[in-house]
Each structure stands twice: as C-alpha cells, then as structure tokens.
Design an enzyme around this catalytic site. Structure first.
Site, PDB file in Angstrom:
ATOM      1  N   GLU A  29       2.018  -2.978  -8.829  1.00  0.00           N
ATOM      2  CA  GLU A  29       1.010  -3.704  -8.041  1.00  0.00           C
ATOM      3  C   GLU A  29      -0.190  -4.064  -8.913  1.00  0.00           C
ATOM      4  O   GLU A  29      -0.738  -5.164  -8.824  1.00  0.00           O
ATOM      5  CB  GLU A  29       0.504  -2.843  -6.868  1.00  0.00           C
ATOM      6  CG  GLU A  29       1.522  -2.597  -5.781  1.00  0.00           C
ATOM      7  CD  GLU A  29       0.928  -1.832  -4.603  1.00  0.00           C
ATOM      8  OE1 GLU A  29      -0.185  -2.167  -4.163  1.00  0.00           O
ATOM      9  OE2 GLU A  29       1.593  -0.901  -4.120  1.00  0.00           O
TER      10      GLU A  29
ATOM     11  N   HIS B 163       1.621  -6.176  -0.737  1.00  0.00           N
ATOM     12  CA  HIS B 163       2.424  -5.277   0.102  1.00  0.00           C
ATOM     13  C   HIS B 163       3.355  -4.486  -0.814  1.00  0.00           C
ATOM     14  O   HIS B 163       3.991  -5.057  -1.712  1.00  0.00           O
ATOM     15  CB  HIS B 163       3.229  -6.101   1.116  1.00  0.00           C
ATOM     16  CG  HIS B 163       3.990  -5.246   2.068  1.00  0.00           C
ATOM     17  ND1 HIS B 163       3.392  -4.626   3.144  1.00  0.00           N
ATOM     18  CD2 HIS B 163       5.292  -4.870   2.086  1.00  0.00           C
ATOM     19  CE1 HIS B 163       4.298  -3.918   3.797  1.00  0.00           C
ATOM     20  NE2 HIS B 163       5.460  -4.046   3.180  1.00  0.00           N
TER      21      HIS B 163
ATOM     22  N   ASN C 264      -6.033  -0.709  -6.568  1.00  0.00           N
ATOM     23  CA  ASN C 264      -5.803  -2.152  -6.780  1.00  0.00           C
ATOM     24  C   ASN C 264      -7.109  -2.870  -7.096  1.00  0.00           C
ATOM     25  O   ASN C 264      -7.142  -3.746  -7.953  1.00  0.00           O
ATOM     26  CB  ASN C 264      -5.114  -2.776  -5.567  1.00  0.00           C
ATOM     27  CG  ASN C 264      -3.603  -2.642  -5.641  1.00  0.00           C
ATOM     28  OD1 ASN C 264      -2.969  -3.258  -6.492  1.00  0.00           O
ATOM     29  ND2 ASN C 264      -3.035  -1.814  -4.789  1.00  0.00           N
TER      30      ASN C 264
ATOM     31  N   ASP D 183       2.391  -9.652   7.749  1.00  0.00           N
ATOM     32  CA  ASP D 183       3.287  -9.629   6.569  1.00  0.00           C
ATOM     33  C   ASP D 183       4.223 -10.841   6.492  1.00  0.00           C
ATOM     34  O   ASP D 183       5.376 -10.719   6.061  1.00  0.00           O
ATOM     35  CB  ASP D 183       4.145  -8.336   6.562  1.00  0.00           C
ATOM     36  CG  ASP D 183       3.317  -7.113   6.206  1.00  0.00           C
ATOM     37  OD1 ASP D 183       2.264  -7.264   5.571  1.00  0.00           O
ATOM     38  OD2 ASP D 183       3.736  -6.007   6.577  1.00  0.00           O
TER      39      ASP D 183
ATOM     40  N   GLY E 270      -8.580   2.472  -3.549  1.00  0.00           N
ATOM     41  CA  GLY E 270      -9.012   1.303  -4.298  1.00  0.00           C
ATOM     42  C   GLY E 270      -8.473   1.186  -5.712  1.00  0.00           C
ATOM     43  O   GLY E 270      -9.117   0.574  -6.568  1.00  0.00           O
TER      44      GLY E 270
HETATM   45  C1  GAR Z   1      -1.218  -0.136  -1.927  1.00  0.00           C
HETATM   46  O1  GAR Z   1       0.025   0.435  -2.223  1.00  0.00           O
HETATM   47  C2  GAR Z   1      -1.046  -1.396  -1.098  1.00  0.00           C
HETATM   48  O2  GAR Z   1       0.083  -2.151  -1.446  1.00  0.00           O
HETATM   49  C3  GAR Z   1      -0.877  -0.803   0.263  1.00  0.00           C
HETATM   50  O3  GAR Z   1      -1.849   0.218   0.322  1.00  0.00           O
HETATM   51  C4  GAR Z   1      -2.024   0.770  -0.994  1.00  0.00           C
HETATM   52  C5  GAR Z   1      -3.496   0.773  -1.318  1.00  0.00           C
HETATM   53  O4  GAR Z   1      -3.726   1.468  -2.522  1.00  0.00           O
HETATM   54  N1  GAR Z   1      -1.082  -1.817   1.281  1.00  0.00           N
HETATM   55  C6  GAR Z   1      -0.370  -1.870   2.387  1.00  0.00           C
HETATM   56  O5  GAR Z   1       0.483  -1.057   2.688  1.00  0.00           O
HETATM   57  C7  GAR Z   1      -0.701  -3.060   3.285  1.00  0.00           C
HETATM   58  N2  GAR Z   1       0.338  -3.282   4.248  1.00  0.00           N
HETATM   59  P1  GAR Z   1      -5.125   1.377  -3.273  1.00  0.00           P
HETATM   60  O6  GAR Z   1      -6.227   1.690  -2.244  1.00  0.00           O
HETATM   61  O7  GAR Z   1      -5.045   2.438  -4.323  1.00  0.00           O
HETATM   62  O8  GAR Z   1      -5.276  -0.003  -3.841  1.00  0.00           O
END
Ligand code: GAR
Length: 208
Positions: free
Chosen positions: A181, A111, A16, A152, A14
């Site tokens: 991100e 992504h 993001n 996607d 989490g």
């Molecule tokens: C992030 O890098 C996001 O872009 C990726 O999972 C990670 C989650 O990180 N999502 C995907 O690959 C979706 N296809 P987080 O839990 O630290 O936010």
C-alpha cells in the site's frame, strides 16, 4: 507541473499518510498536504501530521447536531485549501453523497484487497484479511480506486498483488499488504499529479 493540493482523511495509525509524506519529501510525489483530518482525536495519524507541520484537524460527526452541518464544515475546509484531491487513508466512515458529488472523480481511497473481491460494508482493516484467509485464495493485494456513492465501487486506478502464505495470520498478511500500500498510493497519486488519469464510464485509463 503544478503541485497537487491534497487533504488526507484518516481514522487510525496513519502509516499510509506517513508513506505519502515520505514520498513528497523524497521528491517522488509532486504534491503538498494542506491538512490531515481525523474523526478520532487520539488517532496516531494526527500526531504524524503535527510532526511534519501539517495542520491536524479533529472533525467528527459527533461535534455536530446534523450530518448536514458536518458536511458543510468539511466542505469549507476542502474549499479553503483549494484541494485537487481528497485522499482517504484508512478512513473508516462513509462520506455523504453531498461531498462525493461536489468532488466527483477527485476522491481517492486505498483498499487492502483486490476489489471487487473482499470489499463492501464491514470490509475494512483486519476484517478484510480475515475474510481473505478464510476464503482460501492464494493471491490478495491492494486497490487504489476513486470513491463514488457505492461503497468500494469507484473506478480502479491501480492494483498490485500480494501472495497469501499457508501460515499467514490476518496480522501477518496485513503487514505484507500494508508495505505494498505504501508504494502504490503515492505511485497512483503521482499519476494524477502528471495529469495522466482519465475516468470514463467508471474505468480509469492511464495515459502513457
Ligand atoms: C490500511 O490497510 C487501509 O488499506 C485500510 O486501513 C488501513 C489503514 O492503515 N483501509 C480500509 O480498510 C478502508 N476500507 P494506516 O492507518 O496505517 O494507513
């Protein structure tokens, strides 16, 4: 300007979600997170939500006899909270067409690569960065895009590039991409808060 009502769906640590919370608290994103939902009861993302007094909900397909029942429950949470947008932040499950149709042009995903490269089934998390390094490309990045019924594939709202270094490992690359991100997602959501995004024929146009 009206605050965007968001629900965040996530499966993992989490970071993001945390970045979105931080942007809201810093007054840089005009939104409120009404709930955080995770398919994984132990996901760090639920803990992060609780730390900010955001309702944290564990909701998994496994709790329901049929997919339809799961969808109905998810829909009822989204409706109760009168959401403007459903934000996928590292959500590793596919949403069903029922949800996607009901919230057309209102579901957004991040992504960790430059779509349409390095996307599609199996391309999530560290697998994306492994594939990027293996391919030999010198530039990767971040894509914020709308979610449609094809994995996607929805309209691209924002992309930012990140260099790939010769000595990168998937982990070191993931870390560099993740930092970008954290900026890009809130910037893209703020464009929606300002009513500046128009989606026409699977393209997103940003009004000045
Ligand atoms: C992030 O890098 C996001 O872009 C990726 O999972 C990670 C989650 O990180 N999502 C995907 O690959 C979706 N296809 P987080 O839990 O630290 O936010």
């Amino acid at each position: 300007m009206k605050k965007l009502n968001l629900v965040v769906l996530a499966s993992g640590g989490g970071t993001n979600l945390q970045a979105i919370i931080d942007h809201i608290e810093a007054g840089k994103l005009n939104a409120q997170i009404k709930a955080v939902i995770s398919n994984n009861s132990k996901a760090g993302v639920l803990e992060r939500a609780r730390n900010h007094d955001i309702p944290a909900i564990h909701l998994s397909h496994k709790q329901f006899a049929t997919l339809e029942e799961f969808d109905l429950k998810l829909l009822s949470i989204l409706k109760e909270n009168q959401i403007d947008m459903l934000v996928l932040a590292g959500y590793m499950k596919m949403l069903s067409p029922v949800i996607i149709r009901e919230y057309k042009n209102r579901i957004i995903n991040i992504h960790p690569a430059l779509l349409p490269s390095f996307g599609g089934p199996g391309m999530y998390g560290i697998h994306v960065h492994e594939a990027v390094i293996k391919s030999g490309v010198k530039v990767t990045g971040v894509t914020v895009h709308m979610v449609d019924e094809v994995y996607d594939h929805g309209a691209i709202v924002m992309q930012k590039t990140v260099p790939v270094m010769d000595d990168d490992t998937p982990e070191s690359l993931a870390e560099r991409v993740l930092k970008v991100e954290h900026q890009a997602y809130s910037e893209a959501l703020q464009l929606f808060a300002e009513g500046r995004v128009e989606i026409i024929d699977n393209r997103a146009f940003i009004k000045k």
